[in-house]
Design a protein around this motif. Structure first.
Motif, PDB file in Angstrom:
ATOM      1  N   ARG A 113       0.919  -1.194  -0.058  1.00 27.22           N
ATOM      2  CA  ARG A 113       0.027   0.095   0.024  1.00 27.22           C
ATOM      3  C   ARG A 113       0.828   1.140  -0.035  1.00 27.22           C
ATOM      4  NH1 ARG A 113      -4.756   1.432   4.258  1.00 27.22           N
ATOM      5  NH2 ARG A 113      -5.478   3.411   3.072  1.00 27.22           N
ATOM      6  N   VAL A 114       1.990   1.488   0.757  1.00 29.37           N
ATOM      7  CA  VAL A 114       2.827   2.470   0.669  1.00 29.37           C
ATOM      8  C   VAL A 114       3.571   2.545  -0.953  1.00 29.37           C
ATOM      9  CG1 VAL A 114       5.055   3.258   1.282  1.00 29.37           C
ATOM     10  CG2 VAL A 114       3.539   2.264   3.246  1.00 29.37           C
ATOM     11  N   TYR A 115       3.967   1.428  -1.379  1.00 29.72           N
ATOM     12  CA  TYR A 115       4.275   1.778  -2.830  1.00 29.72           C
ATOM     13  C   TYR A 115       3.190   2.333  -3.840  1.00 29.72           C
ATOM     14  CZ  TYR A 115       8.580  -1.104  -1.827  1.00 29.72           C
ATOM     15  OH  TYR A 115       9.527  -1.522  -1.444  1.00 29.72           O
ATOM     16  N   ALA A 116       1.930   1.807  -3.421  1.00 26.57           N
ATOM     17  CA  ALA A 116       0.675   2.328  -4.236  1.00 26.57           C
ATOM     18  C   ALA A 116       0.656   3.696  -4.196  1.00 26.57           C
ATOM     19  CB  ALA A 116      -0.692   1.706  -3.929  1.00 26.57           C
ATOM     20  N   MET A 117       0.895   4.020  -2.871  1.00 30.92           N
ATOM     21  CA  MET A 117       0.835   5.598  -2.421  1.00 30.92           C
ATOM     22  C   MET A 117       2.102   6.469  -2.981  1.00 30.92           C
ATOM     23  SD  MET A 117      -1.076   8.078  -0.829  1.00 30.92           S
ATOM     24  CE  MET A 117      -2.042   7.200   0.110  1.00 30.92           C
ATOM     25  N   PHE A 118       3.298   5.971  -2.978  1.00 32.14           N
ATOM     26  CA  PHE A 118       4.386   6.574  -3.356  1.00 32.14           C
ATOM     27  C   PHE A 118       5.111   5.724  -4.251  1.00 32.14           C
ATOM     28  CE2 PHE A 118       4.137   7.909   1.109  1.00 32.14           C
ATOM     29  CZ  PHE A 118       3.908   9.389   0.780  1.00 32.14           C
ATOM     30  N   PRO A 119       4.521   5.696  -5.815  1.00 33.37           N
ATOM     31  CA  PRO A 119       5.337   4.899  -6.724  1.00 33.37           C
ATOM     32  C   PRO A 119       6.704   5.107  -6.703  1.00 33.37           C
ATOM     33  CG  PRO A 119       3.174   6.060  -7.543  1.00 33.37           C
ATOM     34  CD  PRO A 119       3.614   6.491  -6.289  1.00 33.37           C
ATOM     35  N   ARG A 120       7.325   6.249  -6.479  1.00 34.09           N
ATOM     36  CA  ARG A 120       8.880   6.467  -6.574  1.00 34.09           C
ATOM     37  C   ARG A 120       9.342   5.387  -5.801  1.00 34.09           C
ATOM     38  NH1 ARG A 120      10.736  11.907  -7.746  1.00 34.09           N
ATOM     39  NH2 ARG A 120       8.992  13.113  -8.833  1.00 34.09           N
ATOM     40  N   LEU A 121       8.846   5.195  -4.484  1.00 31.24           N
ATOM     41  CA  LEU A 121       9.512   4.310  -3.467  1.00 31.24           C
ATOM     42  C   LEU A 121       9.540   2.912  -4.093  1.00 31.24           C
ATOM     43  CD1 LEU A 121       8.179   5.395   0.005  1.00 31.24           C
ATOM     44  CD2 LEU A 121      10.473   6.041  -1.293  1.00 31.24           C
ATOM     45  N   ARG A 122       8.614   2.648  -4.937  1.00 27.55           N
ATOM     46  CA  ARG A 122       8.608   1.133  -5.660  1.00 27.55           C
ATOM     47  C   ARG A 122       9.692   0.957  -6.459  1.00 27.55           C
ATOM     48  NH1 ARG A 122       4.020   1.439  -8.137  1.00 27.55           N
ATOM     49  NH2 ARG A 122       2.471   0.260  -6.891  1.00 27.55           N
ATOM     50  N   GLU A 123       9.779   2.163  -7.218  1.00 23.58           N
ATOM     51  CA  GLU A 123      10.864   2.220  -8.351  1.00 23.58           C
ATOM     52  C   GLU A 123      12.232   2.063  -7.719  1.00 23.58           C
ATOM     53  OE1 GLU A 123      10.139   5.741 -10.429  1.00 23.58           O
ATOM     54  OE2 GLU A 123       8.245   5.298 -11.025  1.00 23.58           O
ATOM     55  N   ARG A 124      12.461   2.395  -6.451  1.00 20.06           N
ATOM     56  CA  ARG A 124      13.795   2.729  -5.755  1.00 20.06           C
ATOM     57  C   ARG A 124      13.844   1.649  -4.702  1.00 20.06           C
ATOM     58  NH1 ARG A 124      12.289   6.675  -8.655  1.00 20.06           N
ATOM     59  NH2 ARG A 124      13.893   8.360  -9.354  1.00 20.06           N
ATOM     60  N   LYS A 125      12.980   0.444  -4.730  1.00 22.82           N
ATOM     61  CA  LYS A 125      12.871  -0.364  -3.598  1.00 22.82           C
ATOM     62  C   LYS A 125      14.299  -1.079  -3.151  1.00 22.82           C
ATOM     63  CE  LYS A 125      10.979  -4.469  -5.755  1.00 22.82           C
ATOM     64  NZ  LYS A 125      10.137  -5.361  -5.963  1.00 22.82           N
ATOM     65  N   ASN A 126      15.149  -1.134  -3.941  1.00 19.80           N
ATOM     66  CA  ASN A 126      16.262  -1.707  -3.759  1.00 19.80           C
ATOM     67  C   ASN A 126      17.287  -0.845  -3.602  1.00 19.80           C
ATOM     68  OD1 ASN A 126      15.392  -4.303  -4.016  1.00 19.80           O
ATOM     69  ND2 ASN A 126      15.564  -4.361  -6.197  1.00 19.80           N
ATOM     70  N   ASN A 127      17.305   0.500  -3.613  1.00 16.88           N
ATOM     71  CA  ASN A 127      18.211   1.442  -3.260  1.00 16.88           C
ATOM     72  C   ASN A 127      18.395   1.630  -1.672  1.00 16.88           C
ATOM     73  OD1 ASN A 127      17.455   1.967  -6.053  1.00 16.88           O
ATOM     74  ND2 ASN A 127      18.349   3.954  -5.697  1.00 16.88           N
ATOM     75  N   LEU A 128      19.637   2.139  -1.406  1.00 17.09           N
ATOM     76  CA  LEU A 128      19.679   2.331   0.101  1.00 17.09           C
ATOM     77  C   LEU A 128      19.256   3.852   0.353  1.00 17.09           C
ATOM     78  CD1 LEU A 128      23.417   1.156   0.490  1.00 17.09           C
ATOM     79  CD2 LEU A 128      21.419  -0.170   0.925  1.00 17.09           C
ATOM     80  N   GLY A 129      18.794   3.794   1.741  1.00 14.47           N
ATOM     81  CA  GLY A 129      18.358   5.413   2.146  1.00 14.47           C
ATOM     82  C   GLY A 129      19.017   6.468   1.693  1.00 14.47           C
ATOM     83  N   ASN A 130      20.469   6.194   1.934  1.00 13.40           N
ATOM     84  CA  ASN A 130      21.413   7.381   1.268  1.00 13.40           C
ATOM     85  C   ASN A 130      21.542   7.676  -0.131  1.00 13.40           C
ATOM     86  OD1 ASN A 130      23.098   5.301   0.801  1.00 13.40           O
ATOM     87  ND2 ASN A 130      24.461   5.681   2.393  1.00 13.40           N
ATOM     88  N   GLN A 131      21.032   6.777  -0.884  1.00  6.73           N
ATOM     89  CA  GLN A 131      20.776   6.705  -2.147  1.00  6.73           C
ATOM     90  C   GLN A 131      19.664   7.483  -2.667  1.00  6.73           C
ATOM     91  OE1 GLN A 131      21.255   2.718  -3.225  1.00  6.73           O
ATOM     92  NE2 GLN A 131      23.456   3.109  -3.841  1.00  6.73           N
ATOM     93  N   LEU A 132      18.738   8.033  -1.714  1.00  4.40           N
ATOM     94  CA  LEU A 132      17.490   8.597  -2.394  1.00  4.40           C
ATOM     95  C   LEU A 132      17.561  10.112  -2.286  1.00  4.40           C
ATOM     96  CD1 LEU A 132      15.202   6.468  -0.146  1.00  4.40           C
ATOM     97  CD2 LEU A 132      15.748   5.908  -2.487  1.00  4.40           C
ATOM     98  N   SER A 133      16.854  11.016  -3.090  1.00  2.00           N
ATOM     99  CA  SER A 133      16.605  12.391  -2.923  1.00  2.00           C
ATOM    100  C   SER A 133      15.971  12.633  -1.802  1.00  2.00           C
ATOM    101  CB  SER A 133      16.058  12.926  -4.196  1.00  2.00           C
ATOM    102  OG  SER A 133      14.571  12.379  -4.063  1.00  2.00           O
ATOM    103  N   GLY A 134      15.882  14.025  -1.263  1.00  2.76           N
ATOM    104  CA  GLY A 134      15.406  14.482  -0.154  1.00  2.76           C
ATOM    105  C   GLY A 134      14.025  14.050  -0.124  1.00  2.76           C
ATOM    106  N   GLY A 135      13.343  14.488  -1.385  1.00  3.99           N
ATOM    107  CA  GLY A 135      11.865  13.971  -1.445  1.00  3.99           C
ATOM    108  C   GLY A 135      11.714  12.670  -1.165  1.00  3.99           C
ATOM    109  N   GLU A 136      12.632  11.636  -1.817  1.00  5.80           N
ATOM    110  CA  GLU A 136      12.231  10.232  -1.620  1.00  5.80           C
ATOM    111  C   GLU A 136      12.332   9.812  -0.158  1.00  5.80           C
ATOM    112  OE1 GLU A 136      13.536   9.479  -6.328  1.00  5.80           O
ATOM    113  OE2 GLU A 136      15.013   9.051  -4.644  1.00  5.80           O
ATOM    114  N   GLN A 137      13.345  10.474   0.409  1.00  5.11           N
ATOM    115  CA  GLN A 137      13.598  10.136   1.836  1.00  5.11           C
ATOM    116  C   GLN A 137      12.361  10.794   2.508  1.00  5.11           C
ATOM    117  OE1 GLN A 137      17.206  11.586   3.607  1.00  5.11           O
ATOM    118  NE2 GLN A 137      18.580  10.718   1.861  1.00  5.11           N
TER     119      GLN A 137
END
Length: 242
Positions: A113-137
């Protein structure tokens, strides 16, 4: 209906300093409150008092009728208080998916459900937290709070430092959360015009006390209150409901 969150004359601060003085408010399930005020008036301290990370001088806090005043922060989280601090506090060495699954508790909000709310997170689900932009964090921080399936959600400056397009995306998601779920939410936000469009109620703090309380719609129409307490001019206020 029992109020989900009740603050009764909360007085809190740090060391010997009283920052929040005698604040009372109630929120029902599904209600969203905009907590507004100039810098340094006690907004973050009030959230911290609810979370349990300040010194309490007086007053009580209850969640779904349960007095949580004497509980530690971790116990309050188990009692249903979810928190998205300004610092976000995501696990930067874990992937997006690991951040979500590490804290998830049973309930309507899960990783899917979180991925459905924030599709950007689904696209980056295998990225580390420190590899995300400020908005994605920030989206991940909100998602982490949601998979705890809280009864109360506290958001401290969720749009701070984000690009305008990300701000709009995040506010749209928050609006859906406010409308679709029985979570009582408090949002501290500097952009009064934007947050008043998606919340139900509003309070303005000044010197640690409530100086305005009403519906978000009423405050959006009240140019004098916006100007007096927040420094939002009449022309700016007019744009708020345009």
């Amino acid at each position: 209906m029992t109020d989900t969150l009740v603050l009764d004359r909360i007085t809190a601060g740090y060391g010997e300093a009283v920052v929040v003085n005698g604040v009372s408010l109630t929120l029902k399930a599904g209600e969203a409150l905009a907590l507004l005020g100039r810098n340094g008036v006690g907004k973050t301290t009030l959230l911290n008092a609810i979370v349990g990370t300040t010194r309490r001088f007086g007053g009580t806090i209850s969640v779904d009728g349960r007095d949580v005043t004497a509980l530690r922060p971790d116990q309050r989280a188990h009692a249903g208080i979810g928190w998205v601090p300004q610092e976000r506090n995501i696990f930067k060495s874990l992937t997006v998916e690991e951040n979500l699954t590490a804290v998830a508790r049973p309930g309507p909000w899960d990783v899917t459900r979180v991925y459905a709310m924030f599709p950007r997170l689904r696209e980056r689900k295998n990225n580390l937290g420190n590899q995300l932009s400020g908005g994605e964090q920030q989206m991940l921080a909100v998602g982490r709070a949601l998979v705890l399936n809280p009864r109360v959600l506290l958001l401290d400056e969720p749009t701070e430092g984000l690009a305008p397009i990300i701000v709009e995306e995040l506010l749209q998601a928050l609006n859906r959360i406010f409308r679709e779920d029985a979570i009582a939410t408090i949002v501290v936000e500097q952009h009064a015009r934007k947050i008043l469009k998606v919340t139900d109620k509003a309070i303005i703090l000044d010197r640690g006390a409530i100086v305005y309380e009403g519906t978000s719609a009423a405050l959006r129409e009240d140019g004098s209150a916006l100007e007096q307490h927040l420094g939002v001019g009449q022309k700016t206020a007019a744009r708020a409901h345009g």
